[in-house]
Every structure is written in structure tokens, then in C-alpha cells.
Design an enzyme around this catalytic site. Structure first.
Site, PDB file in Angstrom:
ATOM      1  N   ASP A 171       3.260  -4.683   7.991  1.00  0.00           N
ATOM      2  CA  ASP A 171       2.050  -3.877   7.868  1.00  0.00           C
ATOM      3  C   ASP A 171       0.859  -4.837   8.012  1.00  0.00           C
ATOM      4  O   ASP A 171       0.551  -5.591   7.083  1.00  0.00           O
ATOM      5  CB  ASP A 171       2.049  -3.168   6.508  1.00  0.00           C
ATOM      6  CG  ASP A 171       0.753  -2.419   6.250  1.00  0.00           C
ATOM      7  OD1 ASP A 171      -0.187  -2.522   7.062  1.00  0.00           O
ATOM      8  OD2 ASP A 171       0.686  -1.729   5.205  1.00  0.00           O
ATOM      9  N   LYS A 182     -10.360  -0.733  10.539  1.00  0.00           N
ATOM     10  CA  LYS A 182     -10.552  -1.959   9.750  1.00  0.00           C
ATOM     11  C   LYS A 182     -10.803  -3.140  10.677  1.00  0.00           C
ATOM     12  O   LYS A 182     -10.954  -4.272  10.235  1.00  0.00           O
ATOM     13  CB  LYS A 182      -9.313  -2.234   8.895  1.00  0.00           C
ATOM     14  CG  LYS A 182      -9.011  -1.152   7.862  1.00  0.00           C
ATOM     15  CD  LYS A 182      -7.789  -1.533   7.041  1.00  0.00           C
ATOM     16  CE  LYS A 182      -7.121  -0.373   6.355  1.00  0.00           C
ATOM     17  NZ  LYS A 182      -7.861   0.248   5.268  1.00  0.00           N
ATOM     18  N   CYS A 227      -4.884   2.540  -3.533  1.00  0.00           N
ATOM     19  CA  CYS A 227      -3.626   3.076  -2.965  1.00  0.00           C
ATOM     20  C   CYS A 227      -2.494   2.082  -3.130  1.00  0.00           C
ATOM     21  O   CYS A 227      -1.638   1.935  -2.236  1.00  0.00           O
ATOM     22  CB  CYS A 227      -3.786   3.476  -1.501  1.00  0.00           C
ATOM     23  SG  CYS A 227      -5.036   4.711  -1.231  1.00  0.00           S
ATOM     24  N   HIS A 284       0.866  -1.179   0.000  1.00  0.00           N
ATOM     25  CA  HIS A 284       0.000   0.000   0.000  1.00  0.00           C
ATOM     26  C   HIS A 284       0.904   1.230   0.000  1.00  0.00           C
ATOM     27  O   HIS A 284       2.031   1.168   0.513  1.00  0.00           O
ATOM     28  CB  HIS A 284      -0.844  -0.059   1.293  1.00  0.00           C
ATOM     29  CG  HIS A 284      -1.885   1.017   1.423  1.00  0.00           C
ATOM     30  ND1 HIS A 284      -1.586   2.299   1.820  1.00  0.00           N
ATOM     31  CD2 HIS A 284      -3.226   0.988   1.243  1.00  0.00           C
ATOM     32  CE1 HIS A 284      -2.704   3.009   1.884  1.00  0.00           C
ATOM     33  NE2 HIS A 284      -3.720   2.239   1.531  1.00  0.00           N
ATOM     34  N   GLN A 342      -4.322  -5.257   6.894  1.00  0.00           N
ATOM     35  CA  GLN A 342      -5.321  -6.170   6.312  1.00  0.00           C
ATOM     36  C   GLN A 342      -5.289  -7.561   6.940  1.00  0.00           C
ATOM     37  O   GLN A 342      -6.084  -8.419   6.558  1.00  0.00           O
ATOM     38  CB  GLN A 342      -5.108  -6.300   4.795  1.00  0.00           C
ATOM     39  CG  GLN A 342      -5.296  -5.011   4.018  1.00  0.00           C
ATOM     40  CD  GLN A 342      -6.746  -4.520   3.982  1.00  0.00           C
ATOM     41  OE1 GLN A 342      -7.692  -5.275   4.246  1.00  0.00           O
ATOM     42  NE2 GLN A 342      -6.931  -3.261   3.663  1.00  0.00           N
TER      43      GLN A 342
HETATM   44  N1  7TS Z   1      -1.593  -0.759   4.709  1.00  0.00           N
HETATM   45  C1  7TS Z   1      -2.498  -1.526   4.087  1.00  0.00           C
HETATM   46  C2  7TS Z   1      -2.136  -2.914   3.654  1.00  0.00           C
HETATM   47  C3  7TS Z   1      -3.781  -1.018   3.872  1.00  0.00           C
HETATM   48  O1  7TS Z   1      -4.685  -1.787   3.263  1.00  0.00           O
HETATM   49  C4  7TS Z   1      -4.096   0.286   4.305  1.00  0.00           C
HETATM   50  C5  7TS Z   1      -5.440   0.909   4.048  1.00  0.00           C
HETATM   51  C6  7TS Z   1      -3.108   1.024   4.970  1.00  0.00           C
HETATM   52  C7  7TS Z   1      -1.860   0.473   5.147  1.00  0.00           C
HETATM   53  C8  7TS Z   1      -3.365   2.396   5.514  1.00  0.00           C
HETATM   54  O2  7TS Z   1      -4.274   2.340   6.550  1.00  0.00           O
HETATM   55  P1  7TS Z   1      -4.849   3.680   7.225  1.00  0.00           P
HETATM   56  O3  7TS Z   1      -5.872   3.188   8.157  1.00  0.00           O
HETATM   57  O4  7TS Z   1      -3.700   4.318   7.906  1.00  0.00           O
HETATM   58  O5  7TS Z   1      -5.390   4.509   6.100  1.00  0.00           O
HETATM   59  N2  7TS Z   1      -6.134   0.339   2.977  1.00  0.00           N
HETATM   60  C9  7TS Z   1      -7.253   0.804   2.415  1.00  0.00           C
HETATM   61  C10 7TS Z   1      -7.912   0.123   1.413  1.00  0.00           C
HETATM   62  O6  7TS Z   1      -7.546  -0.936   0.937  1.00  0.00           O
HETATM   63  N3  7TS Z   1      -9.003   0.832   1.037  1.00  0.00           N
HETATM   64  O7  7TS Z   1      -9.063   1.935   1.775  1.00  0.00           O
HETATM   65  C11 7TS Z   1      -7.970   1.946   2.638  1.00  0.00           C
END
Ligand code: 7TS
Length: 421
Positions: A215, A241, A379, A138, A218
Site C-alpha cells: 500500500d 495525495k 482510519c 489503514h 503514503q
Molecule cells: N492506505 C493508506 C496508508 C492511507 O493513508 C490511505 C488514506 C488509504 C490507504 C486510502 O486512500 P484513499 O485515497 O483510497 O482514500 N489515508 C488518509 C489519511 O491518512 N487521512 O485521510 C486519508
């Protein structure tokens, strides 16, 4: 509600199957219509929904406990502090950290990665050093490291993947050398669903004495996490999430590394003493938590962890696995649909494209039928470049989704194809 969930877990242990309707009753947002159709929420990879028990915990804090933490001797401040630190204790158990001081509250995975980049990277990575990431990161696990490389004159190296979306571990081995100073890899790809062999990835980096950040944005919502067993040096995830409010999340770090790192931000609550000549920093975890945090959200994260424990994390994961299997079978069978990401080990994400139809059009038509998916590059633009596509439509599942919802999705995809033919 917790009692219902607990008895549900006992029932499941006795051999009964996942009672998805009873689980759905815990999530108020699921019970609405969108464009006149029952909502089918399949965008859990972006943000998952929040159960009533977590909403209630957040409201209780705001109604009865709202005040600042770590500061006041007064009753409300002490209650807020107890609740906030109680949530940290739950996070510690959730990821099996050795100590609560290794669990730093952050706003989400993005902030967690940036904290490690600033605190560890800017201190210990220099000109000519190499940082290894993977081809399926990401942007949150690309851009901070790129910024660091630019600042320090370091070099970003990328583990490639095959056409199924699996990392090529021999190529990873070839990237590791005495210049490698950091490895940062996603546990589960948000665009492809691939589950990466992170324990092995970590082991191989450790042979070179290189620390590893995982990371877990997910993965934490979908599988048990044990940071001691993984032996990773850093692990981060986002609460939104994980069935909790936005603004909550964690970055775990081994204490000996966190102790050696620079603070991320400066301000209140992260100091031992301040004079105009010199500041000394607080002990862990406060050293990394400058300013007033998202108290209500982090307390909500604690409540969501309790909720997940009460329904059974392994049982929830098994249901999601079966949903993914069912959806993959159904959607693969539709002529003209191509699944992007066909790794042997996958979790909760089904990305697909349809010949001649832009994913945004797919997303818009699905929305008209009440189905929420994400359409775009997720992203993860380098993933799209690797597969030579501009975007995908992505259904991402949670334990409250049903096979009937998958049927509605498959049927509506067939309608989309009909409309464009
Ligand atoms: N890493 C991964 C693997 C992600 O899927 C996401 C967010 C992030 C980092 C960043 O997370 P945040 O909570 O700091 O924004 N992924 C997604 C997505 O797949 N659709 O919207 C956000």
C-alpha cells in the site's frame, strides 16, 4: 511554469538549496487566509494540494478534448485516448513498471486494494488459508481482507509492532508458513509515519511463494518508487495525495498475476466479445477498467508526475525529511506533548497527543489559527488501540511546507496547552 520548475532543478543540482517560496508560487490554494490567518496546510497525508500546471492540464482537457476514450474514431475521442494513455505511460515510468499494461487506473488506493482482493483473493484464497497484514494498516488494507476471510473461511494474521511503531520482523517470520497465501503491508504508516522495510518483507514472503501487495498511498508522494527493484507483486497509490485530483490512482500488478486474475468489475471496455452465452475479457490493462474512467483526473495524475519530475523528486523528499526532523525537534521540546510513532525511519507524518487535551480540541484550536491538521483515528483504529489512545493530532508535510509554518504550529500548540492549563 514548467520552465521555472526546470530551471529550479538545474539550480539545485548546482548546489543551491530548495527554494520553497518559488515552489509555493505553483500552488494557488496555499495563498489564502483562514480565520484571518495565513493558511498553514499540514494535512497532506489526507490530500495534498494541486499545482497550477495540473489544474491547467485538467481544464485544457475539459475545454478542448472532453469525450470518451477507446470508443470513437472521431478526433476528440482520439485526443482524449492519447492523453489518457499518455498518463499511463508516465505512471509506468514513475514506478518503473516493466510495461504500461501492468498499470491499472483506479480511483485510489482503496479501490486498488479491493481490485486485488476481488481479482486475486477471491480466486486463489480459500478455507484455512492465511493472509498476513500488519498492525499499522489503514482500514483500506484491513477491511477488504477481513471480508475475504469471512467469505472464504480464511484467517487474518497480523505482524505486531514495538512501542516506537516498528514492525517486528522476527514475528513476521514466525507468521509465514505453508498456509500463508497473501501478504499486504503498507509502505509508510499514515498514523505513525513509519517507513517499513518492504523490500525485505517481500523477499521473505517470496521464499514461501507468497505474493505481496504494498500500500503506497503514503509513500509514492514522498520517495522514489521502483516496483522492479522492490519486486513486489502489487503496488497501489492515490492521485489526490500525489498533487493530482481525486478519482485518480493506480494499482500496479505483475502481468503474469494480472493475467491469471478475475476481472474486478464487468461492463464496457473490459471485454473482447460478449454473447448471452459467454463473455471473453479484454487484454491488460483494459480487463480491469470497466466503464468510463475518471479521464480528466487520470490525465491530471500524469501532469502531476511531470511536475514532480520537473522539481526533482529526490530534492523534494530531502526538504520534507528536513522539515520532519525540525518539527520533531521543536514539538518534542514542548512539555506535555508526546509524539506517537518514533521509528528510526519515518516520512512526512508527525502524530502527537497532549496530556488531558482531546486531539479534536487541538485540531479545532489550530484551525482557528489557520492551521490544517487531521485529528482522529486516521482510519487506523488498531494503531490507536495498540498505543492505548483514542486519537492523535497529525501534522503531515509536503515539499511546499516551510520551517516558518512548523514554528507557527509549535507556537500554537504551546497556546493550546496554555488555554487548557
Ligand atoms: N492506505 C493508506 C496508508 C492511507 O493513508 C490511505 C488514506 C488509504 C490507504 C486510502 O486512500 P484513499 O485515497 O483510497 O482514500 N489515508 C488518509 C489519511 O491518512 N487521512 O485521510 C486519508
Amino acid at each position: 511554469m514548467a520552465t521555472i520548475a526546470r530551471s529550479l532543478k538545474e539550480e539545485q543540482k548546482s548546489g543551491n538549496t530548495w527554494d520553497v517560496e518559488r515552489i509555493r508560487a505553483d500552488f494557488p490554494v496555499l495563498h489564502q487566509t483562514v480565520n484571518g490567518k495565513p493558511l498553514v496546510y499540514l494535512d497532506n497525508g489526507a490530500s495534498s494540494q494541486v499545482p497550477q500546471i495540473v489544474i491547467d492540464r485538467g481544464s485544457a482537457y475539459l475545454e478542448q478534448e472532453h469525450s470518451n476514450i477507446h470508443r470513437g474514431v472521431h478526433y476528440l475521442s482520439q485526443r482524449a485516448t492519447t492523453a489518457y494513455e499518455g498518463a499511463r505511460e508516465k505512471v509506468k515510468r514513475f514506478i518503473n513498471a516493466r510495461d504500461v499494461k501492468e498499470c491499472i487506473f483506479v480511483r485510489g488506493a482503496t479501490e486498488g486494494i479491493n481490485l486485488v482482493m476481488h481479482g486475486y483473493g477471491r480466486k486463489f484464497i480459500g478455507a484455512g488459508d492465511e493472509i498476513v497484514i500488519s498492525a499499522m494498516e489503514h482500514h483500506a488494507n484491513i477491511v477488504p481482507w477481513q471480508m475475504l476471510c469471512e467469505e472464504k473461511g480464511a484467517r487474518l494474521r497480523v505482524i505486531p509492532m514495538n512501542d516506537a511503531g516498528e514492525l517486528l520482523l522476527d514475528d513476521y517470520d514466525a507468521l509465514l508458513n505453508e498456509r500463508t497465501k497473501f501478504v499486504a503491508v503498507t509502505h509508510v504508516s499514515n498514523a505513525l509515519g513509519t517507513i517499513n522495510p518492504i523490500k525485505e518483507i517481500t523477499e521473505r514472503a517470496h521464499k514461501y511463494g507468497v505474493p505481496v501487495l504494498i500500500d503506497g498511498a503514503q509513500s509514492a508522494p514522498h520517495m522514489p518508487i521502483d516496483v522492479q527493484d522492490l519486486d513486489c507483486d502489487f503496488f497501489t497509490f492515490s492521485g489526490h495525495k500525489l498533487y493530482a485530483p481525486t478519482g485518480s490512482g493506480i494499482v500496479y500488478g505483475k502481468a503474469e498475476l494480472l493475467d491469471r486474475m478475475n476481472p474486478f468489475q464487468g461492463g464496457g471496455d473490459m471485454i473482447k466479445s460478449v454473447t448471452f452465452e459467454k463473455t471473453t475479457y479484454a487484454d491488460l490493462p483494459n480487463k480491469f477498467e470497466a466503464g468510463t474512467p475518471a479521464i480528466a483526473s487520470q490525465i491530471g495524475l500524469g501532469a502531476s508526475i511531470d511536475y514532480l519530475d520537473s522539481i526533482g523528486r529526490e530534492e523534494a523528499a530531502a526538504h520534507e525529511h528536513e522539515l520532519l526532523r525540525y518539527a520533531t525537534e521543536k514539538i518534542t521540546a514542548i512539555e506535555g506533548v508526546r509524539i506517537i510513532g518514533t521509528a528510526r525511519e519515518k516520512a512526512s507524518v508527525l502524530s502527537f497527543v497532549i496530556d488531558e487535551i482531546h486531539p479534536h480540541d487541538i485540531g479545532t484550536i489550530l484551525d482557528q489559527e489557520g492551521i490544517a491538521v487531521r485529528a482522529g483515528h486516521h482510519c487506523a483504529q488498531p494503531v490507536m488501540q495498540r498505543f492505548n489512545i483514542p486519537a492523535t493530532a497529525r501534522a503531515s508535510f509536503a515539499f511546499y511546507n516551510t520551517k516558518e509554518e512548523v514554528d507557527v504550529l509549535a507556537h500554537t500548540i504551546e497556546k493550546v496547552i496554555e488555554i487548557f492549563s
